[in-house]
Scaffold this motif. Structure first.
Motif, short mmCIF file in Angstrom:
data_model
loop_
_atom_site.label_atom_id
_atom_site.label_comp_id
_atom_site.label_asym_id
_atom_site.label_seq_id
_atom_site.Cartn_x
_atom_site.Cartn_y
_atom_site.Cartn_z
N LYS A 4 -2.83 -1.30 2.55
CA LYS A 4 -1.87 -0.47 3.27
C LYS A 4 -0.95 -1.37 4.10
O LYS A 4 -1.27 -2.53 4.34
CB LYS A 4 -2.59 0.54 4.17
CG LYS A 4 -3.36 -0.12 5.30
CD LYS A 4 -3.95 0.93 6.24
CE LYS A 4 -4.78 0.23 7.33
NZ LYS A 4 -5.49 1.17 8.17
N ILE A 5 0.15 -0.82 4.51
CA ILE A 5 1.11 -1.58 5.31
C ILE A 5 1.08 -1.06 6.75
O ILE A 5 1.18 0.15 6.98
CB ILE A 5 2.54 -1.45 4.73
CG1 ILE A 5 2.60 -2.17 3.38
CG2 ILE A 5 3.58 -2.02 5.69
CD1 ILE A 5 3.87 -1.93 2.58
N VAL A 6 0.90 -1.96 7.69
CA VAL A 6 0.91 -1.57 9.10
C VAL A 6 2.37 -1.34 9.49
O VAL A 6 3.14 -2.29 9.65
CB VAL A 6 0.29 -2.67 9.98
CG1 VAL A 6 0.29 -2.25 11.45
CG2 VAL A 6 -1.12 -3.00 9.50
N SER A 12 10.69 -4.03 7.13
CA SER A 12 11.50 -3.38 6.10
C SER A 12 12.33 -4.36 5.29
O SER A 12 13.43 -4.03 4.88
CB SER A 12 12.45 -2.35 6.71
OG SER A 12 11.73 -1.44 7.47
N CYS A 13 11.79 -5.55 5.09
CA CYS A 13 12.58 -6.54 4.37
C CYS A 13 12.61 -6.27 2.88
O CYS A 13 13.40 -6.86 2.16
CB CYS A 13 12.04 -7.94 4.64
SG CYS A 13 10.51 -8.29 3.75
N SER A 14 11.72 -5.42 2.40
CA SER A 14 11.66 -5.00 1.00
C SER A 14 11.13 -6.06 0.03
O SER A 14 11.12 -5.86 -1.17
CB SER A 14 13.04 -4.52 0.49
OG SER A 14 13.87 -5.61 0.16
N ALA A 15 10.69 -7.20 0.56
CA ALA A 15 10.24 -8.27 -0.32
C ALA A 15 9.06 -7.86 -1.20
O ALA A 15 8.95 -8.24 -2.35
CB ALA A 15 9.87 -9.52 0.49
N CYS A 16 8.18 -7.02 -0.65
CA CYS A 16 6.97 -6.66 -1.38
C CYS A 16 7.25 -5.69 -2.53
O CYS A 16 6.58 -5.73 -3.56
CB CYS A 16 5.94 -6.04 -0.42
SG CYS A 16 6.62 -4.67 0.56
N GLU A 17 8.24 -4.85 -2.36
CA GLU A 17 8.46 -3.76 -3.30
C GLU A 17 8.55 -4.20 -4.77
O GLU A 17 7.79 -3.72 -5.61
CB GLU A 17 9.70 -2.96 -2.88
CG GLU A 17 9.91 -1.74 -3.74
CD GLU A 17 11.25 -1.06 -3.45
OE1 GLU A 17 12.02 -1.55 -2.61
OE2 GLU A 17 11.50 -0.03 -4.09
N THR A 31 10.47 2.32 6.69
CA THR A 31 9.52 1.22 6.46
C THR A 31 8.91 1.40 5.08
O THR A 31 9.15 2.39 4.39
CB THR A 31 8.38 1.14 7.50
OG1 THR A 31 7.68 2.37 7.48
CG2 THR A 31 8.89 0.81 8.87
N PHE A 32 8.10 0.45 4.70
CA PHE A 32 7.55 0.48 3.35
C PHE A 32 6.09 0.96 3.37
O PHE A 32 5.36 0.69 4.32
CB PHE A 32 7.71 -0.89 2.70
CG PHE A 32 9.13 -1.11 2.24
CD1 PHE A 32 9.47 -0.99 0.90
CD2 PHE A 32 10.14 -1.37 3.16
CE1 PHE A 32 10.78 -1.14 0.47
CE2 PHE A 32 11.46 -1.53 2.75
CZ PHE A 32 11.78 -1.42 1.40
N VAL A 33 5.72 1.69 2.33
CA VAL A 33 4.36 2.23 2.26
C VAL A 33 3.77 1.96 0.88
O VAL A 33 4.49 1.81 -0.10
CB VAL A 33 4.34 3.76 2.51
CG1 VAL A 33 4.70 4.08 3.95
CG2 VAL A 33 5.26 4.49 1.55
S1 SF4 Z 1 8.82 -4.59 3.58
FE1 SF4 Z 1 6.91 -5.33 2.68
S2 SF4 Z 1 7.08 -7.56 2.76
FE2 SF4 Z 1 8.64 -6.76 4.13
S3 SF4 Z 1 7.64 -6.73 6.14
FE3 SF4 Z 1 7.33 -4.70 5.24
S4 SF4 Z 1 5.37 -4.88 4.25
FE4 SF4 Z 1 6.02 -6.96 4.63
#
Ligand code: SF4
Ligand code: SF4
Ligand code: SF4
Lengths: 72, 522
Positions: A4-6, A12-17, A31-33
């Motif tokens: 999960k993402i805290v 919200s850099c989107s790098a993980c997506e 934010t990302f989930v």
């Molecule tokens: S968008 Fe993804 S990679 Fe970027 S800070 Fe959030 S969880 Fe980390």
């Protein structure tokens, strides 16, 4: 189990997506989930969870203990 | 490629070989080449062409504010923040906030989709006709977001083909994208290269993310430097201009940057920009928190000087934010918020842009002419006295800013060989209408320009003038609205006369401080 993402730490850099092999990550309200139903902890794909490896903020993508460990 | 390396940041000094004005005016004869060309540049002897900056390169850089010190007075650039993700971690960067070192906004700043970005570019270009360059530099790394970056380029190259495209990257993914970059006619790429030695790199980069794996320490730095060098070679092989940015981190890579300079020069980079580390605890970066300091103005200048014999240095970079809009040193981004842009009716008119740029070209020619004529009065001057002069300017190459309104000063070095732009110093706004606070003046401006003999302004009040004078800095308003370089040379001539007549005693001035904090114009 899933990751999960805290959200308080996510930039919200989107790098993980785009790195998630299961398309489990999406943006929600800024934010990302991670969708726990889709996350496989990257097992069978990579040696390390990709969201953890790429995230710029330490301890932001973490194990979600509400779900049992994933088994392939 | 080495023969195309030409001094962009200097004026026509006898032993510098080539300068931009000279090329611009297509002058056939060289000033003083061949006899004292100690810089080792293969730039003399052949007249315009080959040995000089190749005409294609000159065509590419002449209106680029970031690459040509001279153009930055007249042309504007903008950056759009379409690339939020990054693939490495630098110790001088905390991605939650604007990064002053890599001139990119933090992720908290407004993010744009490629479509929004394209519309914004057109809106700005229609409002500010000098806008000639669009860059993508962040907030993360453009090549960690290749779809968004290239989509933006595609949209803009369709609607505004006269705008030059450039991008700024950490280089990790560069080799994979060189073809695409060439395909979009991107003719300028900036790579941030802080080391060529993995032991140095391990102190700057805690990790990288590469091929689905997080690498750390030396191993990470080795991959990064290999990829950067490979990417640089691939780009220059294809004739794409490459600038290298380096952040000077005292005690970590300061001496090493001379080696970096050699490595990038031999691979065909045409310009090397050494920037001071900007670091303060409130930035929340590793270096900010562990007390790593940035260099002083003199440390920076002496490193730039020691690299200049090797290669062109770029001294006018303001490390502005990646979403900045406008002439260097000015930021009009507040006029172009996403909301405002989306509501604008944009009528992109290439012809009226061209007409405006022709005017700018004439103004620029006049500046160069004035400088050349003034320089002739120094002919035969042998003195080895060198002084630094701070100038308050709003652009156009003139002394046209009030002392109290200056947010930065441009620094010129005056010597027997003429006037040379050597950098700029940012200062906090000293006066916002009415009287300035003495405290701010003392602490900020004097510290920022303490190594200067004089400061040229369009206007200055009696109080600040007296404070400057007591710090040994001559506040000069007699050149108000004149051309900068012409005035610098004229002042220098008077200064030499005064030394000779004994009315001033020339002494070494102290060091100056580089202001910490991102450049955001007020
Ligand atoms: S968008 Fe993804 S990679 Fe970027 S800070 Fe959030 S969880 Fe980390
Ligand atoms: S651990 Fe792997 S599968 Fe799960 S969200 Fe992260 S990247 Fe996707
Ligand atoms: S930060 Fe500013 S001055 Fe430096 S390269 Fe970018 S636009 Fe040019």
């Amino acid at each position: 189990m899933a990751f999960k993402i805290v959200s308080s730490q996510c930039t919200s850099c989107s790098a993980c997506e785009p790195e998630c092999p299961n398309m489990a990550i999406s943006e929600k309200n800024g934010t990302f989930v991670i969708d726990p139903a889709k996350c496989t902890e990257c097992i069978n794909y990579f040696d390390e969870p990709q969201c953890v490896a790429v995230c710029p903020v330490d301890d932001t993508c973490i194990i979600d203990n509400n779900y049992p460990r994933y088994s392939a | 490629m080495a023969s195309q390396i030409v001094s962009l940041a200097s004026v026509a000094t006898p032993n510098n070989g080539v300068d931009l004005d000279e090329i611009m005016q297509q002058k056939a004869e060289h000033q003083g080449c061949g006899t004292s060309g100690g810089s080792g540049k293969a730039s003399c002897g052949t007249g315009a062409g080959q040995g000089d900056l190749a005409p294609e390169i000159w065509e590419k850089v002449k209106n680029h504010p970031c690459y040509s010190e001279e153009a930055h007075h007249h042309y504007a650039r903008m950056h759009v923040a379409v690339a939020p993700a990054c693939n490495i971690q630098c110790n001088y960067c905390n991605r939650k906030y604007d990064c002053a070192n890599e001139s990119r906004p933090g992720v908290v700043s407004e993010k744009l989709t490629p479509e929004q970005a394209a519309k914004k570019v057109l809106a700005v270009a229609s409002t500010i006709p000098q806008m000639t360059v669009l860059g993508i530099a962040g907030p993360g790394d453009p090549l960690a977001n290749p779809e968004k970056t290239f989509k933006t380029f595609e949209l803009i190259s369709k609607t505004a083909p006269d705008i030059k495209l450039c991008l700024s990257t950490n280089g990790l993914m560069l080799p994979d994208h060189v073809n695409t970059i060439a395909g979009y006619n991107v003719d300028h790429v900036t790579i941030t290269i802080n080391m060529v030695d993995a032991d140095v790199g391990a102190q700057i980069y805690p990790w990288i993310y590469y091929k689905n794996k997080r690498y750390k320490g030396r191993e990470a730095a080795q991959i990064l430097t290999d990829r950067q060098m490979q990417g640089l070679e691939m780009l220059t092989e294809r004739g794409i201009l490459c600038k290298v940015n380096s952040v000077m981190i005292p005690g970590i890579n300061d001496h090493h940057l001379v080696e970096v300079n050699r490595a990038v020069k031999s691979r065909g980079a045409f310009l090397h920009n050494i920037m001071p580390l900007i670091s303060a605890p409130e930035h929340g970066t590793v270096f900010g928190l562990n007390g790593q300091r940035g260099p002083t103005a003199q440390e920076l200048k002496s490193l730039q000087d020691s690299c200049e014999g090797e290669m062109n240095m770029m001294r006018h970079c303001r490390q502005c934010r990646a979403d900045a809009v406008g002439l260097l040193g000015e930021d009009r981004s507040a006029e172009f918020t996403t909301e405002a842009v989306m509501a604008m009716e944009v009528d992109y008119d290439i012809d009226s842009r061209k007409a405006y740029q022709t005017l700018v070209e004439q103004e620029r020619q006049a500046t160069a002419d004035a400088k050349r004529m003034e320089l002739e009065t120094l002919a035969g001057e042998q003195s080895d006295v060198k002084i630094l002069i701070a100038v308050a300017t709003k652009g156009s190459g003139r002394i046209n800013e009030h002392f109290g309104h200056a947010t930065e000063f441009q620094i010129y070095e005056a010597s027997a060989s003429g006037a040379k732009f050597v950098g700029h110093r940012r200062v906090d706004l000293y006066c916002q209408g009415g009287y300035g606070e003495e405290e701010a003046l003392e602490t900020t401006i004097i510290r920022a320009i303490n190594d200067c003999t004089a400061v040229f302004v369009a206007k200055i009040g009696g109080c600040p003038k007296a404070s400057l004078e007591s710090a040994g800095i001559d506040a000069v308003d007699r050149y108000a609205f004149e051309y900068i370089e012409q005035s610098v040379i004229a002042y220098y001539r008077d200064y030499l006369d005064k030394i000779r007549s004994g009315s001033v005693v020339h002494g070494q001035r102290g060091d100056a401080q580089i202001r910490q904090g991102a450049y955001v114009a007020a």
